[in-house]
Design an enzyme around this catalytic site. Sequence first.
Site, mmCIF file in Angstrom:
data_model
loop_
_atom_site.group_PDB
_atom_site.id
_atom_site.type_symbol
_atom_site.label_atom_id
_atom_site.label_comp_id
_atom_site.label_asym_id
_atom_site.label_seq_id
_atom_site.Cartn_x
_atom_site.Cartn_y
_atom_site.Cartn_z
ATOM 1 N N ASP A 45 0.873 -1.170 0.000
ATOM 2 C CA ASP A 45 0.000 0.000 0.000
ATOM 3 C C ASP A 45 0.909 1.218 0.000
ATOM 4 O O ASP A 45 1.792 1.340 0.856
ATOM 5 C CB ASP A 45 -0.861 -0.038 1.277
ATOM 6 N N HIS B 295 -11.290 -3.073 3.893
ATOM 7 C CA HIS B 295 -11.182 -2.710 5.303
ATOM 8 C C HIS B 295 -11.959 -1.436 5.609
ATOM 9 O O HIS B 295 -12.034 -1.025 6.759
ATOM 10 C CB HIS B 295 -9.702 -2.543 5.660
ATOM 11 N N ASP B 296 -12.488 -0.776 4.577
ATOM 12 C CA ASP B 296 -13.260 0.454 4.779
ATOM 13 C C ASP B 296 -14.769 0.215 4.671
ATOM 14 O O ASP B 296 -15.555 1.039 5.134
ATOM 15 C CB ASP B 296 -12.891 1.499 3.707
ATOM 16 N N GLU C 249 -6.535 3.684 -5.784
ATOM 17 C CA GLU C 249 -7.773 3.793 -5.010
ATOM 18 C C GLU C 249 -8.409 5.126 -5.390
ATOM 19 O O GLU C 249 -7.891 6.194 -5.051
ATOM 20 C CB GLU C 249 -7.515 3.755 -3.502
ATOM 21 N N ASP D 282 -3.081 4.662 -2.269
ATOM 22 C CA ASP D 282 -4.147 5.207 -1.434
ATOM 23 C C ASP D 282 -4.615 6.571 -1.951
ATOM 24 O O ASP D 282 -3.798 7.402 -2.342
ATOM 25 C CB ASP D 282 -3.588 5.355 -0.002
HETATM 26 O O1 TEU Z 1 -9.555 5.387 2.163
HETATM 27 C C1 TEU Z 1 -9.979 6.526 1.473
HETATM 28 C C2 TEU Z 1 -11.397 6.698 1.457
HETATM 29 O O2 TEU Z 1 -11.964 6.961 0.438
HETATM 30 C C3 TEU Z 1 -12.099 6.549 2.771
HETATM 31 O O3 TEU Z 1 -12.164 7.813 3.336
HETATM 32 C C4 TEU Z 1 -13.432 6.039 2.573
HETATM 33 O O4 TEU Z 1 -14.235 7.038 1.989
HETATM 34 C C5 TEU Z 1 -14.039 5.664 3.878
HETATM 35 O O5 TEU Z 1 -13.110 4.935 4.633
HETATM 36 C C6 TEU Z 1 -15.251 4.827 3.627
HETATM 37 O O6 TEU Z 1 -15.768 4.365 4.817
HETATM 38 C C7 TEU Z 1 -8.192 5.192 2.298
HETATM 39 C C8 TEU Z 1 -7.943 3.991 3.166
HETATM 40 O O7 TEU Z 1 -8.455 2.855 2.535
HETATM 41 C C9 TEU Z 1 -8.550 4.239 4.503
HETATM 42 O O8 TEU Z 1 -8.440 3.124 5.339
HETATM 43 C C10 TEU Z 1 -7.819 5.424 5.108
HETATM 44 O O9 TEU Z 1 -8.417 5.756 6.327
HETATM 45 C C11 TEU Z 1 -7.840 6.631 4.184
HETATM 46 O O10 TEU Z 1 -7.529 6.305 2.847
HETATM 47 C C12 TEU Z 1 -6.811 7.636 4.617
HETATM 48 O O11 TEU Z 1 -5.531 7.162 4.309
#
Ligand code: TEU
Length: 519
Positions: free
Chosen positions: A89, A316-317, A254, A191
């Site tokens: 990542d 994970h989000d 992403e 990211d």
């Molecule tokens: O996620 C980016 C992102 O788009 C998130 O804000 C998303 O909208 C949200 O988590 C949805 O629930 C990335 C990573 O995947 C995330 O884990 C990080 O917290 C974020 O970037 C900041 O680095």
Amino acid sequence: MIYQIYPRSFQDSDADGVGDLAGIESRLDYLAELGIDAIWLSPIYPSPMADFGYDIADYCEIDPMFGDLAGFDRLLAAVHGRGLRLLLDFVPNHSSDQHPWFVESRSSRENVKRDWYIWRDPAPDEGPPNNWISDFGGSSWQWDESTGQYYLHAFLKSQPDLNWRKPEVREAMMAVLRFWFDRGVDGFRIDVLWHIIKAEGLPDNPINAYWTPDRTQRDRLIQLYSTDQPEAHAISAEFRALADSYGDRLLIGEICLPNDRLARWYGTPDRLQVHLPFNFQLIENAWDAASLRRTIVAYEESVPWFGWPNWVIGSHDAPRIAARVGEAQARIAAMLLLTLRGTPTLYQGDEIGIGEVQIAPDRMRDPQHLRQPGLGIGRDRSRTPIPWDESANAGFSTVDPWLPLNQDWQSRNVAAQDRSSNSLLCLYRSLLTLRRSHDALAIGDFTLVDAADEVLAYQRRHTDECLMIALNLGDKTRPLTLPTDTCVAEVLCSTLAERPMDDTLAPNEGVVLRLREKR
Ligand code: TEU
């Protein structure tokens, strides 16, 4: 297929309740047997863990919680030894506020690294320089008392945004990519790639007239000037040129944007950008045949001829797919993910159908939830440890894990599903085997097929092979309609143990059929 590992929750090897690299290494046989092609690891770098690793304090080291560089090299060699690839990542938009670059940057206005980050004077009313709202709620600006300026952070205030307009920042970050490519890493998931450059002058973002209080604070504004700027595409092309200079390496972006804007991140044939701009639509889409059909066709049409599609169904989000669509439809989701045209990404734990996990309020850790409680946007429920077996702490750790296990871990775990030939895990294995042995699934054309209500059906064709996939998104028996002049040559897979021997689909049934022409 890409398999996403959330390292904190995969396998603990050193009894601290948090997963680590040695733990991952000890589980590689499981992944090889599942039939994946590549592993993407969420961040493993030194971090204060305010955003669980997405706040990086050193881009070229391993957090002691996860291991060290020697352990990383061992893991990489072990991954390669099994014929798999390893993706890391890369978090270019922001660092941790503990990163030495930021420590220097905030030390004084005259520091050489001051403009490695985005510092601005207050607005005339002494407030923040513009109206931007952080993804985690509140202003995107943090006041720094000692130097009398604000700095920008799209996420937590402990995640200051880097200034990608500064050539030195670009060079330093390119060196980071080289550091890992030189070690043999096969690529990166980048990211929030669409965030990395902000519009010149940092104008106010427009108000979102459709915002309602059940939505996040971020959604109060349209992120017009804070994301998706043309200059970011140029950087994306630079990343690609660097990756290509190493040969066979993969870049995933992403990016959360509608199809037309997402497609631009492929670049152009003479100036390519990322290989795979992540496509999150299956995560967001309503779970019904009619709207999935529209989404799939629109996405297929948006992918440029030189680009390759991809599908993501969990992360994970995002909420767990099984929590969203239920146990029966989780099997349909598996078949959909692995039979659409394009690279699938599977999130750890979805292969055993982990569903809704109850987490007591005092154990919740996700800053996104803690900063905006009550909206149901907590991400902890998708980050709980993998239950491997029936032993104490589900074989994940010898101590209480950092987040609780899924409540049903004693029956829903990898070992139990391994023993039961009808489990979701075994369905994933069968589908991955099928994908490997049928080019029509791996690289074939995609065409939608007319189907009964609540049925999503499509064909995948390659040379003289024609496969049809029919998915019953509902809980009623439905007719299975074949294209004119064809009949079923072979049922290659059903999501159910016993498939009805007629031309119907059972409730919640999905099938992969090999068709032949009627003679
Ligand atoms: O996620 C980016 C992102 O788009 C998130 O804000 C998303 O909208 C949200 O988590 C949805 O629930 C990335 C990573 O995947 C995330 O884990 C990080 O917290 C974020 O970037 C900041 O680095």
